[in-house]
Design a protein around this motif. Structure first.
Motif, PDB file in Angstrom:
ATOM      1  N   MET A  51       0.871  -1.089   0.164  1.00  0.00           N
ATOM      2  CA  MET A  51      -0.135  -0.005   0.031  1.00  0.00           C
ATOM      3  C   MET A  51       0.906   1.474   0.211  1.00  0.00           C
ATOM      4  SD  MET A  51      -2.483   1.219   3.161  1.00  0.00           S
ATOM      5  CE  MET A  51      -1.058   1.863   4.131  1.00  0.00           C
ATOM      6  N   VAL A  52       1.800   1.193   0.760  1.00  0.00           N
ATOM      7  CA  VAL A  52       2.763   2.570   0.985  1.00  0.00           C
ATOM      8  C   VAL A  52       3.358   2.824  -0.579  1.00  0.00           C
ATOM      9  CG1 VAL A  52       5.019   3.443   1.926  1.00  0.00           C
ATOM     10  CG2 VAL A  52       3.292   2.137   3.223  1.00  0.00           C
ATOM     11  N   HIS A  53       4.020   1.761  -1.224  1.00  0.00           N
ATOM     12  CA  HIS A  53       4.678   1.971  -2.582  1.00  0.00           C
ATOM     13  C   HIS A  53       3.534   2.269  -3.505  1.00  0.00           C
ATOM     14  CE1 HIS A  53       7.936  -0.562  -0.591  1.00  0.00           C
ATOM     15  NE2 HIS A  53       8.663   0.257  -1.524  1.00  0.00           N
ATOM     16  N   PHE A  54       2.416   1.786  -3.482  1.00  0.00           N
ATOM     17  CA  PHE A  54       1.374   2.064  -4.343  1.00  0.00           C
ATOM     18  C   PHE A  54       0.963   3.792  -4.115  1.00  0.00           C
ATOM     19  CE2 PHE A  54      -3.321   2.193  -5.221  1.00  0.00           C
ATOM     20  CZ  PHE A  54      -3.059   2.346  -6.661  1.00  0.00           C
ATOM     21  N   MET A  55       1.128   4.051  -2.746  1.00  0.00           N
ATOM     22  CA  MET A  55       0.430   5.631  -2.536  1.00  0.00           C
ATOM     23  C   MET A  55       1.631   6.428  -3.227  1.00  0.00           C
ATOM     24  SD  MET A  55      -1.395   5.341   1.034  1.00  0.00           S
ATOM     25  CE  MET A  55      -1.205   6.926   1.328  1.00  0.00           C
ATOM     26  N   ARG A  56       3.012   6.098  -2.853  1.00  0.00           N
ATOM     27  CA  ARG A  56       4.050   6.857  -3.624  1.00  0.00           C
ATOM     28  C   ARG A  56       3.831   6.893  -5.257  1.00  0.00           C
ATOM     29  NH1 ARG A  56       8.518   4.054   0.112  1.00  0.00           N
ATOM     30  NH2 ARG A  56       7.947   4.766   2.314  1.00  0.00           N
ATOM     31  N   ASN A  57       3.798   5.839  -5.758  1.00  0.00           N
ATOM     32  CA  ASN A  57       3.639   5.747  -7.049  1.00  0.00           C
ATOM     33  C   ASN A  57       2.400   6.789  -7.592  1.00  0.00           C
ATOM     34  OD1 ASN A  57       5.524   3.873  -7.221  1.00  0.00           O
ATOM     35  ND2 ASN A  57       4.020   2.279  -7.622  1.00  0.00           N
ATOM     36  N   ILE A  58       1.211   6.744  -6.906  1.00  0.00           N
ATOM     37  CA  ILE A  58       0.250   7.451  -7.361  1.00  0.00           C
ATOM     38  C   ILE A  58       0.638   9.053  -7.060  1.00  0.00           C
ATOM     39  CG2 ILE A  58      -1.949   8.402  -6.898  1.00  0.00           C
ATOM     40  CD1 ILE A  58      -2.730   5.435  -6.263  1.00  0.00           C
ATOM     41  N   LEU A  59       1.233   9.310  -5.956  1.00  0.00           N
ATOM     42  CA  LEU A  59       1.487  10.783  -5.527  1.00  0.00           C
ATOM     43  C   LEU A  59       2.833  11.383  -6.216  1.00  0.00           C
ATOM     44  CD1 LEU A  59       1.396  10.368  -1.621  1.00  0.00           C
ATOM     45  CD2 LEU A  59      -0.381  11.687  -3.082  1.00  0.00           C
ATOM     46  N   SER A  60       3.573  10.538  -6.989  1.00  0.00           N
ATOM     47  CA  SER A  60       4.447  10.928  -7.555  1.00  0.00           C
ATOM     48  C   SER A  60       4.102  11.396  -9.280  1.00  0.00           C
ATOM     49  CB  SER A  60       5.622  10.081  -8.150  1.00  0.00           C
ATOM     50  OG  SER A  60       4.985   8.870  -9.059  1.00  0.00           O
ATOM     51  N   LYS A  61       2.614  11.166  -9.336  1.00  0.00           N
ATOM     52  CA  LYS A  61       2.056  11.735 -10.646  1.00  0.00           C
ATOM     53  C   LYS A  61       0.956  12.780 -10.336  1.00  0.00           C
ATOM     54  CE  LYS A  61       1.869   6.932 -12.486  1.00  0.00           C
ATOM     55  NZ  LYS A  61       3.422   6.998 -12.405  1.00  0.00           N
ATOM     56  N   VAL A  62       1.064  13.314  -9.129  1.00  0.00           N
ATOM     57  CA  VAL A  62       0.149  14.531  -8.681  1.00  0.00           C
ATOM     58  C   VAL A  62       1.066  15.615  -8.378  1.00  0.00           C
ATOM     59  CG1 VAL A  62      -1.237  15.221  -6.510  1.00  0.00           C
ATOM     60  CG2 VAL A  62      -1.364  12.970  -7.538  1.00  0.00           C
ATOM     61  N   SER A  63       0.485  16.994  -9.092  1.00  0.00           N
ATOM     62  CA  SER A  63       1.198  18.089  -8.736  1.00  0.00           C
ATOM     63  C   SER A  63       1.368  18.565  -7.375  1.00  0.00           C
ATOM     64  CB  SER A  63       0.676  19.209  -9.628  1.00  0.00           C
ATOM     65  OG  SER A  63      -0.719  19.397  -8.901  1.00  0.00           O
ATOM     66  N   ARG A  64       2.360  19.311  -6.963  1.00  0.00           N
ATOM     67  CA  ARG A  64       2.304  19.860  -5.545  1.00  0.00           C
ATOM     68  C   ARG A  64       1.317  20.474  -5.143  1.00  0.00           C
ATOM     69  NH1 ARG A  64       7.160  19.959  -4.129  1.00  0.00           N
ATOM     70  NH2 ARG A  64       8.087  20.796  -2.126  1.00  0.00           N
ATOM     71  N   ARG A  65       0.555  21.143  -5.747  1.00  0.00           N
ATOM     72  CA  ARG A  65      -0.700  21.761  -5.396  1.00  0.00           C
ATOM     73  C   ARG A  65      -1.659  21.043  -5.014  1.00  0.00           C
ATOM     74  NH1 ARG A  65      -4.975  24.794  -8.843  1.00  0.00           N
ATOM     75  NH2 ARG A  65      -4.671  23.231 -10.218  1.00  0.00           N
ATOM     76  N   HIS A  66      -1.602  19.740  -5.611  1.00  0.00           N
ATOM     77  CA  HIS A  66      -2.965  18.707  -5.072  1.00  0.00           C
ATOM     78  C   HIS A  66      -2.426  17.538  -4.194  1.00  0.00           C
ATOM     79  CE1 HIS A  66      -5.569  20.386  -7.958  1.00  0.00           C
ATOM     80  NE2 HIS A  66      -4.948  20.478  -8.816  1.00  0.00           N
ATOM     81  N   SER A  67      -1.038  17.670  -3.827  1.00  0.00           N
ATOM     82  CA  SER A  67      -0.406  16.449  -3.201  1.00  0.00           C
ATOM     83  C   SER A  67      -1.340  16.472  -1.506  1.00  0.00           C
ATOM     84  CB  SER A  67       0.932  16.664  -3.013  1.00  0.00           C
ATOM     85  OG  SER A  67       1.272  17.772  -2.281  1.00  0.00           O
ATOM     86  N   ARG A  68      -1.555  17.448  -1.055  1.00  0.00           N
ATOM     87  CA  ARG A  68      -2.023  17.153   0.336  1.00  0.00           C
ATOM     88  C   ARG A  68      -3.568  16.328   0.033  1.00  0.00           C
ATOM     89  NH1 ARG A  68       0.006  18.531   4.552  1.00  0.00           N
ATOM     90  NH2 ARG A  68      -1.025  19.650   6.270  1.00  0.00           N
TER      91      ARG A  68
END
Length: 161
Positions: A51-68
């Motif tokens: 789950m942690v690696h999966f979340m990191r994979n998705i968050l790497s595709k998200v702009s800084r503005r939407h990361s939170r």
């Protein structure tokens, strides 16, 4: 050892030769070699993507503005009590991602949510869920082994290691 299919086949075959039986779940970080080997050599086992690696994979595709927002939305998915609820929440999060123009993240979420929620199946006890949804325990053990072997420097033979 590399993380290709041949390396994983050799490793799991050696475990089976030494008596490994009854494997019901394999947790990993989506290494393609491991996933194919689990299906081939451990047909009764299911694969749980970390789950942690999966979340990191998705968050790497998200702009800084939407990361939170994205991090909180992903945490809400994995806080679900049932797999059906997690899958439904994931679809609503993916739709919201698309509305925010995070199409790559939405695609990644849709493609990987199935294998990342295996731990929510009724086959696994609820009290184990927190531990089996990630491979953090294994990574922590490996870090500890590295830390302790660095102190020694060199081992005279295999037994001393």
């Amino acid at each position: 050892m590399k993380e290709d299919a041949v390396s994983w086949q050799n490793f799991i075959t050696s475990l089976i030769a030494r008596g490994l039986t009854g494997v019901r779940l394999v947790v990993g970080d989506r290494c393609a070699g491991l996933v194919s080997t689990v299906g081939e050599l451990l047909p009764r086992a299911r694969y749980q993507r970390c789950m942690v690696h999966f979340m990191r994979n998705i968050l790497s595709k998200v702009s800084r503005r939407h990361s939170r927002w994205a991090a909180d939305a992903l945490k809400a998915i994995f806080a679900s009590e049932t797999r059906q609820a997690a899958l439904a929440k994931a679809e609503s999060v993916a739709t919201e991602m698309e509305q925010r123009k995070l199409n790559q993240a939405a695609t990644c979420l849709r493609e990987g949510i199935g294998e990342t929620t295996t731990y929510l199946l009724d086959d696994y006890p609820r009290e184990h869920r927190r531990r089996i949804r990630t491979n953090n325990m294994i990574e922590r053990l490996n870090r500890e082994i590295r830390r302790r072997t660095r102190v020694v420097g060199a081992f005279p033979d295999g037994k001393s290691a």
